[in-house]
Write a protein that holds these residues in place. Structure first.
Motif, mmCIF file in Angstrom:
data_model
loop_
_atom_site.group_PDB
_atom_site.id
_atom_site.type_symbol
_atom_site.label_atom_id
_atom_site.label_comp_id
_atom_site.label_asym_id
_atom_site.label_seq_id
_atom_site.Cartn_x
_atom_site.Cartn_y
_atom_site.Cartn_z
ATOM 1 N N ASP A 102 -6.479 -4.314 -1.125
ATOM 2 C CA ASP A 102 -5.824 -3.258 -1.890
ATOM 3 C C ASP A 102 -5.631 -1.974 -1.091
ATOM 4 O O ASP A 102 -5.167 -0.962 -1.636
ATOM 5 N N GLY A 103 -6.008 -1.996 0.187
ATOM 6 C CA GLY A 103 -5.798 -0.829 1.028
ATOM 7 C C GLY A 103 -6.937 0.164 1.015
ATOM 8 O O GLY A 103 -6.744 1.324 1.410
ATOM 9 N N TRP B 2 0.831 -1.199 0.000
ATOM 10 C CA TRP B 2 0.000 0.000 0.000
ATOM 11 C C TRP B 2 0.875 1.263 0.000
ATOM 12 O O TRP B 2 2.086 1.187 -0.163
#
Length: 324
Positions: free
Chosen positions: A235-236, A186
């Protein structure tokens, strides 16, 4: 911000029973993991995926605080170097550990090698080899100081790490995901989980089963300590309400938060609660769905509200969507 913990475990006692044809026991009163000179504190433990365990701890044998690890096999015998393998010397405190899914572990800790506290991590394989360099990898080295990391598996040999972050001058919550190779996936220095006004801290976290995590914390945006929660995906991306879903905003102090999976992508959260206005704490709980909806009574269900004090709850799934 107040944590209201009243005890600290400063030693480790392990006894494991294996229900086989002939039962094997670890020794009465526990297996010595480390008996090195000076003191060892704050052990954290994870499975080695082979019936044993890997333990990390804070160690003072060299003067300043260091981080060591040791693996015990299924018979309670140390596998690695006597008294443990050093993964950080003279700068590290507050280790947390999670299995890497391959017989080793990922350890994270609070590290002041730069002069202020940052967050570092190291991966150790099943043979005790350090996989992410001799000094570990920086998870967050932003200015202002980072504290009290927590860790959860990402299910792919890496980990999600979250911490209390003071880069803005007040305590916020940030998180980072590391790959199995120790690379930050990230944004550099982490993604914000909560940057609301007031202080946030004392994080608890579980994996969400899809490469992300569910994160809960104490939150003082209202002026007293409440309970909030957020889900972050692989994916943050924060998936629920910005700065978190309110789990309990009852009067006075809520603290000592723990959580477990509800088996459906959500979580059951438990905490110590002082809403009664007395010095007596009670235990309350709440369930949040995979979509971030609060499912039980507003501000939680009373688990124990009798007179006297109830503190420091722990929680585990019952395997049927509930919890013990």
């Amino acid at each position: 911000m107040p944590r209201c913990h009243h005890t600290i475990a400063a030693c480790l006692l392990l006894m494991v029973l294996f229900p086989q044809a002939s039962q094997a026991y670890w020794i009465v009163d526990g297996v010595p993991v480390c008996t090195a000179f000076e003191e060892q504190h704050f052990p954290a433990i994870a499975s080695d995926s082979s019936g044993g365990a890997i333990i990390a701890w804070q160690d003072y044998r060299s003067g300043g605080p260091s981080i060591y690890v040791q693996r015990l096999d299924a018979n309670g015998e140390p596998v690695w170097t006597a008294n443990g393998v050093a993964i950080c010397t003279n700068t590290g405190i507050s280790p947390q550990v999670v299995s890497d899914g391959s017989g080793g572990v990922i350890v994270t800790w609070q590290d002041n090698r730069s002069g202020e506290y940052d967050i570092y991590a190291q991966r150790i394989d099943k043979n005790g080899n350090l996989l992410w360099g001799s000094d570990g990898v920086a998870v967050c080295s932003a200015t202002g100081g980072q504290y009290d990391p927590m860790i959860a598996t990402d299910g792919q040999g890496g980990a999600i790490i979250t911490w209390e972050d003071r880069r803005t001058g007040t305590s916020d919550i940030y998180a980072q995901r590391l790959s199995a190779g120790g690379d930050a996936i990230w944004t550099t220095n982490g993604v914000p989980i909560c940057t609301a006004s007031g202080a946030q801290g004392y994080v608890a976290m579980i994996p969400n089963g899809s490469g992300g995590a569910i994160i809960t914390w104490q939150d003082e945006r209202s002026g007293t300590s409440d309970v909030y929660v957020q889900m972050i995906d692989r994916d943050g991306n924060c998936m629920w309400t910005a700065d978190g879903v309110a789990i309990c905003t009852a009067p006075n102090l809520q603290c000592n938060i723990a959580l477990t999976s509800d088996g459906s992508g959500g979580a059951i959260i438990v905490w110590s609660d002082y809403r009664s206005g007395t010095y007596d704490g009670n235990i309350y709980a709440q369930r949040v769905s995979s979509g971030g909806s609060v499912l039980w009574t507003s501000n939680g269900v009373g688990i124990c509200t009798r007179s006297g004090t109830q503190l420091e709850p722990v929680i585990t799934s019952d395997g049927s969507g509930g919890a013990i």
